[in-house]
Design a protein around this motif. Structure first.
Motif, short mmCIF file in Angstrom:
data_model
loop_
_atom_site.label_atom_id
_atom_site.label_comp_id
_atom_site.label_asym_id
_atom_site.label_seq_id
_atom_site.Cartn_x
_atom_site.Cartn_y
_atom_site.Cartn_z
N SER A 1 14.30 12.86 31.88
CA SER A 1 14.77 13.80 30.85
C SER A 1 15.15 15.11 31.52
CB SER A 1 13.68 14.04 29.79
OG SER A 1 12.50 14.57 30.38
N PHE A 2 16.10 15.82 30.91
CA PHE A 2 16.65 17.04 31.50
C PHE A 2 16.75 18.15 30.47
CE2 PHE A 2 18.18 13.33 33.73
CZ PHE A 2 18.01 13.66 35.07
N GLU A 3 16.81 19.37 30.97
CA GLU A 3 16.90 20.53 30.08
C GLU A 3 18.29 20.67 29.46
OE1 GLU A 3 14.61 22.44 28.98
OE2 GLU A 3 12.96 21.70 30.22
N SER A 4 19.32 20.17 30.15
CA SER A 4 20.68 20.33 29.64
C SER A 4 21.49 19.06 29.88
CB SER A 4 21.38 21.51 30.32
OG SER A 4 21.70 21.20 31.66
N LYS A 5 22.57 18.91 29.12
CA LYS A 5 23.45 17.76 29.29
C LYS A 5 24.14 17.81 30.65
CE LYS A 5 24.15 14.97 26.80
NZ LYS A 5 23.65 13.57 26.64
N LEU A 6 24.46 19.00 31.14
CA LEU A 6 25.08 19.13 32.45
C LEU A 6 24.15 18.61 33.55
CD1 LEU A 6 26.94 22.57 32.39
CD2 LEU A 6 27.95 20.29 32.54
N ASP A 7 22.85 18.95 33.44
CA ASP A 7 21.88 18.46 34.42
C ASP A 7 21.79 16.93 34.36
OD1 ASP A 7 21.30 21.01 35.26
OD2 ASP A 7 19.55 21.23 33.94
N SER B 1 24.99 9.24 21.11
CA SER B 1 25.12 10.50 20.36
C SER B 1 26.58 10.83 20.06
CB SER B 1 24.50 11.68 21.12
OG SER B 1 24.70 12.89 20.41
N LYS B 2 26.77 11.53 18.95
CA LYS B 2 28.11 12.00 18.60
C LYS B 2 28.13 13.53 18.45
CE LYS B 2 30.44 8.02 16.74
NZ LYS B 2 31.41 7.53 15.74
N SER B 3 27.15 14.18 19.06
CA SER B 3 27.10 15.64 18.99
C SER B 3 28.31 16.25 19.68
CB SER B 3 25.82 16.15 19.66
OG SER B 3 24.68 15.68 18.99
N LYS B 4 28.75 17.38 19.18
CA LYS B 4 29.84 18.12 19.81
C LYS B 4 29.28 18.93 20.97
CE LYS B 4 33.55 17.52 17.07
NZ LYS B 4 34.92 17.23 17.50
N ARG B 5 30.01 18.93 22.07
CA ARG B 5 29.59 19.70 23.25
C ARG B 5 30.81 20.45 23.78
NH1 ARG B 5 24.59 17.76 23.89
NH2 ARG B 5 24.21 15.58 23.29
N SER B 6 30.71 21.76 23.77
CA SER B 6 31.84 22.60 24.21
C SER B 6 33.12 22.25 23.45
CB SER B 6 32.06 22.45 25.72
OG SER B 6 30.90 22.82 26.44
N ALA C 1 32.55 12.06 29.84
CA ALA C 1 33.61 11.50 30.68
C ALA C 1 34.24 12.57 31.57
CB ALA C 1 34.68 10.84 29.82
N ASP C 2 34.53 13.72 31.00
CA ASP C 2 35.16 14.81 31.76
C ASP C 2 34.25 15.31 32.88
OD1 ASP C 2 37.40 14.64 30.19
OD2 ASP C 2 36.92 16.39 28.94
N LYS C 3 32.97 15.48 32.57
CA LYS C 3 32.04 15.99 33.58
C LYS C 3 31.79 14.95 34.68
CE LYS C 3 31.71 19.90 31.64
NZ LYS C 3 32.44 21.05 32.26
N LEU C 4 31.71 13.69 34.31
CA LEU C 4 31.59 12.65 35.33
C LEU C 4 32.80 12.64 36.25
CD1 LEU C 4 30.12 9.47 33.54
CD2 LEU C 4 29.07 10.77 35.40
N ASP D 1 34.79 15.15 36.88
CA ASP D 1 34.73 16.34 37.73
C ASP D 1 33.85 16.11 38.95
OD1 ASP D 1 36.37 17.68 35.97
OD2 ASP D 1 34.74 18.77 34.98
N ASN D 2 32.76 15.37 38.75
CA ASN D 2 31.79 15.14 39.82
C ASN D 2 32.19 14.00 40.76
OD1 ASN D 2 30.15 17.15 38.75
ND2 ASN D 2 28.91 15.72 37.56
N LEU D 3 32.86 12.99 40.23
CA LEU D 3 33.09 11.78 41.01
C LEU D 3 34.50 11.63 41.58
CD1 LEU D 3 31.18 9.20 38.76
CD2 LEU D 3 30.39 10.27 40.88
N GLU D 4 35.50 12.07 40.84
CA GLU D 4 36.87 11.85 41.29
C GLU D 4 37.21 12.57 42.60
OE1 GLU D 4 39.47 12.53 37.99
OE2 GLU D 4 38.89 10.64 37.01
N PRO D 5 36.62 13.74 42.89
CA PRO D 5 36.89 14.34 44.21
C PRO D 5 36.44 13.47 45.37
CG PRO D 5 36.02 16.00 42.71
CD PRO D 5 35.87 14.67 42.02
N GLU D 6 35.53 12.53 45.10
CA GLU D 6 35.07 11.61 46.14
C GLU D 6 35.78 10.26 46.05
OE1 GLU D 6 30.95 11.40 46.98
OE2 GLU D 6 30.52 13.36 46.11
N GLY D 7 36.85 10.22 45.27
CA GLY D 7 37.64 9.01 45.18
C GLY D 7 37.09 7.96 44.21
#
Length: 233
Positions: free
Chosen positions: A42-48, A77-82, A91-94, A96-102
């Protein structure tokens, strides 16, 4: 395939559910070097949360040599985030983290074709599209949404059924993550994970009142594929 110790006639009494190893063999159960088949954090934020999942996916691909298309991400979940739907935010955050590594993301809900998994891409899907499909390594995000009344606007048993479907998409490993660490669902899952880790796992629960249960059967199995562990490597 289960063994039961208890009495369903005694509402509120303790019952123990046991599934012998021979009735539930895991593809990697004899591999001493295999990591835990189920993990929970479990994490404090969705970004974490997304950041941790991103690191695990990179490890799956780069170190464990699991093919990207044999990795499945299921955000609950269907909560709104940003200002975005939860699915799009994850999907966008993943990406951002993964596509720079191909490592590319296959956003299943955006595709017009019926192909669920695409070569060289990590699959990201909702529960409905995931039914009938499996993956070697499955990441279920948003565990705490099981307690959100606004998610699907149905009784909690329905939301728990959705979680169950997500868990059963895994052929080898599954990771459960969520936010709101104090949410009771996290302590519940921790307890269950500890109970099922021993060689002969047991799950202890309180005998429920029959009238309080709602059983919803999942029948959409037409797309199930017969696969072997070697198909994932």
């Amino acid at each position: 395939g289960y063994e039961f110790d208890g009495d369903f006639r005694k509402i509120g009494s303790e019952a123990i559910l046991i599934r012998p190893v021979d009735n539930s063999q895991h593809p990697l159960q004899d591999e001493l070097s295999a990591s835990d088949f189920i993990t929970h954090k479990s994490f404090e934020s969705k970004l974490d949360e997304v950041g941790w999942v991103s690191k695990k996916i990179r490890n799956d691909i780069k170190k464990e040599e699991i093919r990207p298309d044999k990795i499945l991400v299921l955000p609950l979940s269907k909560s709104k985030r940003s200002g975005k739907k939860n699915m799009d935010f994850v999907a966008d955050k993943l990406a951002d983290n993964l596509e720079p590594e191909g490592i590319e993301i296959n956003r299943v809900w955006e595709e017009n074709d019926k192909k669920f998994a695409k070569d060289g891409e990590v699959t990201l899907s909702g529960i409905r599209r995931a039914k009938g499909n499996e993956a070697a390594s499955v990441y279920v995000l948003g565990l705490d949404s099981v307690t959100e009344e606004g998610w699907r606007n149905k009784p909690e048993v329905h939301r728990r059924n959705q979680l169950f479907v997500a868990l059963t998409r895994s052929r080898a490993w599954v990771s459960l993550t969520g936010t709101n660490p104090t949410n009771s669902i996290h302590s519940e899952v921790n307890k269950i994970v500890e109970e099922i880790r021993p060689p002969s796992p047991e799950v202890t629960f309180e005998v429920p009142k029959k009238d309080d249960l709602t059983n919803e059967l999942e029948s959409d199995t037409k797309d199930i594929n017969n696969t072997k562990l070697d198909d994932y490597l």
